[in-house]
Design a protein around this motif. Structure first.
Motif, short mmCIF file in Angstrom:
data_model
loop_
_atom_site.label_atom_id
_atom_site.label_comp_id
_atom_site.label_asym_id
_atom_site.label_seq_id
_atom_site.Cartn_x
_atom_site.Cartn_y
_atom_site.Cartn_z
N ARG A 126 4.66 3.17 -11.28
CA ARG A 126 4.88 2.23 -9.92
C ARG A 126 6.18 1.85 -9.69
N SER A 127 6.59 1.23 -10.88
CA SER A 127 7.84 0.61 -10.89
C SER A 127 9.22 1.63 -10.69
N ARG A 128 8.89 2.69 -11.33
CA ARG A 128 10.03 3.79 -11.43
C ARG A 128 10.17 4.39 -10.06
N ARG A 129 8.84 4.52 -9.38
CA ARG A 129 8.89 5.00 -8.13
C ARG A 129 9.32 4.16 -6.98
N SER A 130 9.01 2.85 -7.19
CA SER A 130 9.33 1.90 -6.00
C SER A 130 10.58 1.93 -5.51
N PRO A 131 11.50 1.74 -6.52
CA PRO A 131 12.89 1.42 -5.91
C PRO A 131 13.51 2.56 -5.14
N SER A 132 13.04 3.69 -5.02
CA SER A 132 13.65 4.86 -4.34
C SER A 132 12.80 5.25 -3.40
N GLY A 133 12.92 5.00 -2.00
CA GLY A 133 11.96 5.53 -1.09
C GLY A 133 10.90 4.96 -1.07
N TYR A 134 10.03 4.95 -0.16
CA TYR A 134 8.70 4.43 0.11
C TYR A 134 7.68 5.38 -0.36
N ASN A 135 6.63 4.99 -1.18
CA ASN A 135 5.66 5.83 -1.64
C ASN A 135 4.40 5.75 -0.91
N TYR A 136 4.01 6.54 0.06
CA TYR A 136 2.82 6.33 0.86
C TYR A 136 1.55 7.01 0.10
N GLU A 137 1.77 7.29 -1.01
CA GLU A 137 0.65 7.95 -1.82
C GLU A 137 0.23 7.19 -2.81
N VAL A 138 0.74 5.78 -2.86
CA VAL A 138 -0.09 5.11 -3.69
C VAL A 138 -0.44 3.85 -3.04
N TYR A 139 -1.53 2.93 -3.55
CA TYR A 139 -1.93 1.74 -3.04
C TYR A 139 -0.77 0.89 -3.14
N HIS A 140 -0.66 -0.24 -2.08
CA HIS A 140 0.30 -1.08 -2.34
C HIS A 140 -0.38 -2.47 -2.11
N SER A 141 0.34 -3.35 -3.06
CA SER A 141 -0.15 -5.02 -2.91
C SER A 141 0.37 -5.47 -1.64
N LEU A 142 -0.29 -6.43 -1.39
CA LEU A 142 -0.17 -7.31 -0.19
C LEU A 142 1.57 -7.60 0.02
N GLU A 143 2.04 -8.00 -1.00
CA GLU A 143 3.54 -8.38 -0.90
C GLU A 143 4.33 -6.93 -0.57
N GLU A 144 4.02 -5.91 -1.27
CA GLU A 144 4.54 -4.78 -0.89
C GLU A 144 4.43 -4.23 0.65
#
Ligand SMILES: *[C@@H]1O[C@H](CO)[C@@H](O)[C@H](O)[C@H]1NC(C)=O
Ligand SMILES: *[C@@H]1O[C@H](CO)[C@@H](O)[C@H](O)[C@H]1NC(C)=O
Ligand SMILES: *[C@@H]1O[C@H](CO)[C@@H](O)[C@H](O)[C@H]1NC(C)=O
Ligand SMILES: *[C@@H]1O[C@H](CO)[C@@H](O)[C@H](O)[C@H]1NC(C)=O
Ligand SMILES: [Zn+2]
Length: 438
Positions: A126-144
């Motif tokens: 998750r953390s590797r993916r998050s900084p680049s582009g937004y990933n709509y194929e994972v569940y996101h926390s409320l903060e995200e």
């Protein structure tokens, strides 16, 4: 467009966000939720006689099971399928009882902890993916999700306006995105909410997907352009913000809000039983510890009150109310609280019929559709019935994938196919609204 396309350069806006998700998911050991679901099972049972149904209800009560489907013990009767999450220390007693009493059952999930960890991407990924582009194929926390909303509000101000309609019980802002081309001309509206029930994570994922698709295809897709030019969409990606947050940090299978009760230790109210429409009647519980607790009075929950106030204020121009739940694969319309046919039934019914056909055309997934009372079960005080009674002519509740194989733990791999097919259904309903139907 950073949030919409494929990975690009890291953005500062995302760094605090991935640290946050790390903090939530990796509290110093390798198991999610402190390994609390280890050995728990999810079992499907079908009582065949009245006696079996009665015995099951007693057993569930005794073992304090977490009912997945239906949402309350009161719905259990002969012939109804029930999916239950049984804590590890109760599963032996239940299995012994089932074998002895000859009740049909099937184990859906052998070890809930393992299923939970398998279906979600690992925190490191998750953390590797998050900084680049937004990933709509994972569940996101409320903060995200809230950071994503703030970002879109800044970068897509031509089509999106983010505002708050109030505060939750725990003081979180209740954010809504108004999506559509700004225009001085009078425009009708469509309300969409996701995540009334905390554990139904595919809901918020769909709300995000809808916004992404709208922004991405506004220029290229004539249908989407028409939708955004002629209508405003009011989208609330997470209705039950406190509950959703709690389902990330403490209990993955939390359903209700998080309000406190003065006389009981149990928290929360079912935000889909708290509306002023035949409030706290059939299909709702008066007991604060039940998952379908209707609350001390209608609109007792600040989240429900905030949305009800907004819809009351805008009811003249809001043409449709769409609410996203899981799981059952159904498209439901009023009434929930009684067996009766709504006025203008044929318009609503044909909208549902077409939407379900459109949905099936994508991956062949079948949805049942019809009045909620006869298609799912009777429930009073629901948002859909309330919106209908308040004067919104098209009100629907979606029960998204699946039909119990994964249940609330729908793997992230299935976010894309689920959202793609649901998108077509929503577009179909929306286009129906723009046509005249008596
Ligand atoms: C199972 O464990 C929980 C928590 O430790 C406890 O509250 C509950 O009473 C136990 N149930 C049974 C049937 O032993
Ligand atoms: C969204 O952006 C507008 C400016 O374009 C700003 O006035 C508004 O406060 C923003 N909404 C939120 C919730 O931050
Ligand atoms: C809606 O679905 C129906 C049935 O599948 C289809 O005939 C119709 O073309 C669809 N309309 C739109 C606008 O997608
Ligand atoms: C039914 O349709 C008529 C004509 O369009 C409309 O005036 C009326 O408000 C509708 N009633 C409901 C309950 O939607
Ligand atoms: Zn739900």
């Amino acid at each position: 467009m950073k949030f919409l396309g494929k990975p690009r350069s890291p953005t500062a806006a995302f760094l605090p966000l991935c640290l946050l998700s790390l903090k939530i998911l990796q509290p110093g050991h390798s198991h999610l939720y402190s390994n609390r679901y280890a050995g728990d099972k999810v079992i499907r049972l079908i009582p065949n006689t009245k006696d079996e149904a009665y015995a099951l209800k007693k057993m569930y009560h005794h073992l304090k099971v977490d009912l997945w489907q239906p949402s309350s013990i009161s719905y259990i009767s002969e012939g109804t399928v029930t999916d239950v999450h049984i804590p590890q220390n109760g599963s032996r007693a239940l299995l012994a009882f089932l074998q002895e009493s000859n009740i049909q059952y099937k184990i859906l999930i052998e070890d809930l902890q393992k299923a939970l960890e398998k279906g979600s991407s690992l925190p490191t990924q998750r953390s590797r993916r998050s900084p680049s582009g937004y990933n709509y194929e994972v569940y996101h926390s409320l903060e995200e999700i809230q950071n994503w909303m703030r970002h879109l509000n800044k970068t897509h101000s031509g089509l999106i306006h983010m505002f708050s309609i109030g505060k939750s019980y725990e003081g979180r802002s209740l954010f809504v995105l108004k999506l559509g081309r700004r225009s001085r001309a009078y425009k009708r509206g469509v309300w969409i909410d996701c995540g009334i029930h905390a554990r139904e994570w595919i809901g918020p994922a769909f709300c995000q997907w809808f916004v992404k698709e709208a922004l991405l295809t506004y220029r290229s897709d004539p249908t989407m352009r028409k939708m955004l030019n002629h209508l405003y969409f009011y989208i609330m990606p997470v209705f039950n913000v406190d509950g959703y947050h709690f389902s990330w940090t403490n209990d993955r299978f939390w359903r209700k809000t998080r309000s406190r009760n003065s006389r009981f230790r149990c928290h929360g109210v079912d935000a889909n039983r708290n509306w002023r429409v035949k409030w706290c009647d059939e299909g709702a519980s008066m007991h604060p510890c039940d998952d379908t607790y209707c609350g001390p009075f209608p609109e007792s929950e600040p989240e429900v009150k905030a949305v009800a106030n907004f819809l009351r204020k805008h009811r003249k121009h809001i043409r449709a109310y769409l609410s996203f739940h899981a799981y059952a694969q159904m498209l439901l319309y009023p009434y929930s609280y009684k067996y009766a046919t709504i006025p203008n039934f044929s318009c609503v019914e044909s909208a549902a019929h077409n939407a379900v056909n459109a949905l099936r055309s994508v991956h062949g997934v079948q949805y049942r559709y019809g009045p909620a009372s006869s298609t799912l079960y009777v429930s009073s005080g629901s948002s859909m019935d309330w919106a209908y009674k308040t004067g919104i002519p098209y009100t629907f509740a979606f029960e998204l994938r699946d039909t119990g194989h994964f249940g609330f733990l729908l793997p992230e791999m299935l976010i894309k196919p689920t959202c793609m097919e649901t998108m077509l259904a929503v577009k179909n309903i929306t286009m129906h609204l723009l046509k005249k139907c008596p």
